[in-house]
Design a protein around this motif. Structure first.
Motif, PDB file in Angstrom:
ATOM      1  N   ASP A   1      39.895  34.633  34.908  1.00 29.45           N
ATOM      2  CA  ASP A   1      39.529  33.524  35.588  1.00 29.45           C
ATOM      3  C   ASP A   1      38.653  32.510  34.501  1.00 29.45           C
ATOM      4  O   ASP A   1      37.945  33.249  33.873  1.00 29.45           O
ATOM      5  N   PRO A   2      38.974  31.483  34.088  1.00 30.37           N
ATOM      6  CA  PRO A   2      38.441  30.819  33.007  1.00 30.37           C
ATOM      7  C   PRO A   2      36.787  30.995  33.210  1.00 30.37           C
ATOM      8  O   PRO A   2      36.106  30.961  32.283  1.00 30.37           O
ATOM      9  N   MET A   3      36.136  30.540  34.467  1.00 24.07           N
ATOM     10  CA  MET A   3      34.806  30.379  34.316  1.00 24.07           C
ATOM     11  C   MET A   3      34.187  31.399  35.257  1.00 24.07           C
ATOM     12  O   MET A   3      34.593  31.707  36.566  1.00 24.07           O
ATOM     13  N   LEU A   4      33.144  31.761  35.097  1.00 21.95           N
ATOM     14  CA  LEU A   4      32.453  32.813  35.884  1.00 21.95           C
ATOM     15  C   LEU A   4      31.211  31.997  36.133  1.00 21.95           C
ATOM     16  O   LEU A   4      29.951  32.070  35.373  1.00 21.95           O
ATOM     17  N   ALA A   5      31.148  31.416  37.284  1.00 15.98           N
ATOM     18  CA  ALA A   5      29.814  30.709  37.486  1.00 15.98           C
ATOM     19  C   ALA A   5      28.748  31.406  38.307  1.00 15.98           C
ATOM     20  O   ALA A   5      27.798  31.929  37.912  1.00 15.98           O
ATOM     21  N   THR A   6      29.235  31.015  39.865  1.00 21.93           N
ATOM     22  CA  THR A   6      28.210  31.884  40.687  1.00 21.93           C
ATOM     23  C   THR A   6      28.350  33.350  40.642  1.00 21.93           C
ATOM     24  O   THR A   6      27.921  34.231  41.173  1.00 21.93           O
ATOM     25  N   GLY A   7      29.739  33.819  40.413  1.00 20.05           N
ATOM     26  CA  GLY A   7      29.959  35.055  40.499  1.00 20.05           C
ATOM     27  C   GLY A   7      30.563  35.809  41.775  1.00 20.05           C
ATOM     28  O   GLY A   7      31.258  36.816  41.728  1.00 20.05           O
ATOM     29  N   HIS A   8      30.720  34.858  42.952  1.00 17.89           N
ATOM     30  CA  HIS A   8      30.867  35.425  43.958  1.00 17.89           C
ATOM     31  C   HIS A   8      32.391  35.483  44.501  1.00 17.89           C
ATOM     32  O   HIS A   8      32.892  36.435  44.915  1.00 17.89           O
ATOM     33  N   SER A   9      33.271  34.669  43.872  1.00 16.14           N
ATOM     34  CA  SER A   9      34.469  34.750  43.960  1.00 16.14           C
ATOM     35  C   SER A   9      35.056  35.686  43.113  1.00 16.14           C
ATOM     36  O   SER A   9      36.039  36.756  43.364  1.00 16.14           O
ATOM     37  N   ALA A  10      34.567  35.966  41.938  1.00 16.34           N
ATOM     38  CA  ALA A  10      35.112  37.067  41.151  1.00 16.34           C
ATOM     39  C   ALA A  10      34.523  38.465  41.434  1.00 16.34           C
ATOM     40  O   ALA A  10      35.557  39.254  41.542  1.00 16.34           O
ATOM     41  N   ALA A  11      33.464  38.483  41.997  1.00 18.40           N
ATOM     42  CA  ALA A  11      33.186  39.689  42.755  1.00 18.40           C
ATOM     43  C   ALA A  11      34.172  40.318  43.971  1.00 18.40           C
ATOM     44  O   ALA A  11      34.388  41.207  44.315  1.00 18.40           O
ATOM     45  N   ALA A  12      34.279  39.054  44.848  1.00 16.16           N
ATOM     46  CA  ALA A  12      35.232  39.302  46.015  1.00 16.16           C
ATOM     47  C   ALA A  12      36.596  39.644  45.507  1.00 16.16           C
ATOM     48  O   ALA A  12      37.332  40.600  46.176  1.00 16.16           O
ATOM     49  N   ALA A  13      37.076  38.981  44.779  1.00 12.92           N
ATOM     50  CA  ALA A  13      38.597  39.356  44.022  1.00 12.92           C
ATOM     51  C   ALA A  13      38.577  40.910  43.616  1.00 12.92           C
ATOM     52  O   ALA A  13      39.654  41.562  43.875  1.00 12.92           O
ATOM     53  N   LEU A  14      37.524  41.521  43.027  1.00 15.74           N
ATOM     54  CA  LEU A  14      37.415  42.593  42.448  1.00 15.74           C
ATOM     55  C   LEU A  14      37.235  43.551  43.524  1.00 15.74           C
ATOM     56  O   LEU A  14      37.866  44.820  43.448  1.00 15.74           O
ATOM     57  N   THR A  15      36.455  43.293  44.573  1.00 21.87           N
ATOM     58  CA  THR A  15      36.541  44.135  45.798  1.00 21.87           C
ATOM     59  C   THR A  15      37.963  44.168  46.392  1.00 21.87           C
ATOM     60  O   THR A  15      38.263  45.187  46.872  1.00 21.87           O
ATOM     61  N   ARG A  16      38.664  43.101  46.496  1.00 24.58           N
ATOM     62  CA  ARG A  16      39.744  43.161  47.262  1.00 24.58           C
ATOM     63  C   ARG A  16      40.883  44.073  46.491  1.00 24.58           C
ATOM     64  O   ARG A  16      41.433  44.738  47.074  1.00 24.58           O
ATOM     65  N   LEU A  17      40.776  43.982  45.064  1.00 23.25           N
ATOM     66  CA  LEU A  17      41.818  44.731  44.424  1.00 23.25           C
ATOM     67  C   LEU A  17      41.504  46.328  44.556  1.00 23.25           C
ATOM     68  O   LEU A  17      42.351  47.032  44.484  1.00 23.25           O
ATOM     69  N   LYS A  18      40.174  46.480  44.422  1.00 22.31           N
ATOM     70  CA  LYS A  18      39.811  48.038  44.855  1.00 22.31           C
ATOM     71  C   LYS A  18      40.201  48.433  46.241  1.00 22.31           C
ATOM     72  O   LYS A  18      40.935  49.622  46.201  1.00 22.31           O
ATOM     73  N   GLN A  19      40.160  47.453  47.075  1.00 24.38           N
ATOM     74  CA  GLN A  19      40.736  47.951  48.207  1.00 24.38           C
ATOM     75  C   GLN A  19      42.452  47.954  48.553  1.00 24.38           C
ATOM     76  O   GLN A  19      42.967  48.746  49.222  1.00 24.38           O
ATOM     77  N   ALA A  20      42.889  47.298  47.523  1.00 23.99           N
ATOM     78  CA  ALA A  20      44.324  47.282  47.535  1.00 23.99           C
ATOM     79  C   ALA A  20      44.806  48.495  46.488  1.00 23.99           C
ATOM     80  O   ALA A  20      45.895  48.917  46.565  1.00 23.99           O
ATOM     81  N   GLY A  21      43.797  49.240  46.109  1.00 27.15           N
ATOM     82  CA  GLY A  21      44.296  50.668  45.281  1.00 27.15           C
ATOM     83  C   GLY A  21      44.049  50.704  43.711  1.00 27.15           C
ATOM     84  O   GLY A  21      44.248  51.584  43.068  1.00 27.15           O
ATOM     85  N   ALA A  22      43.548  49.252  43.260  1.00 24.71           N
ATOM     86  CA  ALA A  22      43.285  49.408  41.824  1.00 24.71           C
ATOM     87  C   ALA A  22      42.058  50.195  41.592  1.00 24.71           C
ATOM     88  O   ALA A  22      41.164  50.079  42.024  1.00 24.71           O
ATOM     89  N   THR A  23      42.185  51.077  40.512  1.00 25.40           N
ATOM     90  CA  THR A  23      41.100  51.768  39.794  1.00 25.40           C
ATOM     91  C   THR A  23      40.826  51.627  38.459  1.00 25.40           C
ATOM     92  O   THR A  23      39.689  52.205  38.134  1.00 25.40           O
ATOM     93  N   GLN A  24      41.590  50.731  37.732  1.00 26.81           N
ATOM     94  CA  GLN A  24      41.375  50.635  36.440  1.00 26.81           C
ATOM     95  C   GLN A  24      41.378  49.067  36.288  1.00 26.81           C
ATOM     96  O   GLN A  24      42.435  48.415  36.258  1.00 26.81           O
ATOM     97  N   LEU A  25      39.926  48.352  36.210  1.00 27.97           N
ATOM     98  CA  LEU A  25      39.837  47.011  36.457  1.00 27.97           C
ATOM     99  C   LEU A  25      39.165  46.564  35.207  1.00 27.97           C
ATOM    100  O   LEU A  25      37.994  47.147  34.695  1.00 27.97           O
ATOM    101  N   ARG A  26      39.262  45.386  34.464  1.00 27.09           N
ATOM    102  CA  ARG A  26      38.471  44.717  33.670  1.00 27.09           C
ATOM    103  C   ARG A  26      38.660  43.109  34.228  1.00 27.09           C
ATOM    104  O   ARG A  26      39.635  42.710  34.689  1.00 27.09           O
ATOM    105  N   PHE A  27      37.597  42.356  33.958  1.00 24.19           N
ATOM    106  CA  PHE A  27      37.437  41.346  34.317  1.00 24.19           C
ATOM    107  C   PHE A  27      37.396  40.281  32.909  1.00 24.19           C
ATOM    108  O   PHE A  27      36.594  40.651  32.175  1.00 24.19           O
TER     109      PHE A  27
END
Length: 217
Positions: free
Chosen positions: A139-165
């Motif tokens: 994502d180009p901008m990390l502003a409040t961080g809430h959307s990025a954090a929510a996206a990472l949480t959702r990806l972990k729920q979907a089974g992702a174990t190796q993540l980078r932002f």
């Protein structure tokens, strides 16, 4: 390059390569056209991808050159998955795909509920084997961080174990939210800017990345 905060978490990498910083400055300029901005986003994203993939595992495979056979290094295991946070994340994903065209691509769409101000998911499409791949969320901008954090949480729920932002710019406020919510996820950015303003825009920033990428207001 904006100076990183004194207490930048260890999981955060600020990419200081001269070409990255040069292209970021051109992107920040208010007079850069939509076409120029889009081109620069693609170029800087490719350069960022070099940093993000620096430690990918390798294995050897026997190949035949025009001269002889040899044991040659090649990427081991499953390839990457790039997940774009819609819509502006696509401007970063496209540049990374120039470097790793075999990568799988996922998308996640989020909007902020006007009453609760919490991110709400409206779209998610991921490769079935996302849990077996290194997932780079962009994502180009990390502003409040809430959307990025929510996206990472959702990806972990979907089974992702190796993540980078990865993002072009980050505000200290957003960086704090993301790293505290996901201390296990490495973060790559080209600059940590001064602050968020009252409208949650990054300062000095580069404006609305989505609008500048697609010529919308």
């Amino acid at each position: 390059m904006a100076e990183p905060p004194a207490q930048t978490p260890k999981q955060v990498t600020v990419i200081g390569h001269p070409l990255v910083q040069h292209k970021l400055t051109l992107m920040r300029h208010k007079d850069s056209s939509t076409g120029k901005f889009r081109q620069l986003a693609r170029e800087i994203s490719l350069l960022m991808a070099y940093e993000l993939t620096r430690d990918l595992p390798l294995e050897t495979r026997e190949i035949e050159t025009p001269m002889e056979t040899m044991q040659a290094p090649i990427l081991a295991g499953k390839k990457l998955c790039i997940v774009s946070i819609l819509r502006a994340g696509d401007g970063i994903a496209e540049g990374m795909l120039d470097l790793v065209p075999s990568a799988r691509v996922g998308h996640i769409g989020l909007y902020r509920d006007p009453k609760t101000l919490e991110p709400v998911e409206y779209y998610l499409k991921l490769p079935e084997d996302v849990g077996e791949r290194l997932v780079i969320v962009v994502d180009p901008m990390l502003a409040t961080g809430h959307s990025a954090a929510a996206a990472l949480t959702r990806l972990k729920q979907a089974g992702a174990t190796q993540l980078r932002f990865a993002c072009l710019l980050a505000a200290p406020e957003g960086m704090k939210v993301l790293t505290e919510t996901h201390p296990d996820v490495p973060v790559f950015t080209c600059s940590i800017d001064r602050e968020l303003d009252s409208h949650a825009y990054i300062r000095p920033g580069l404006g609305d990345a989505g609008d500048r990428l697609y010529g919308t207001k």
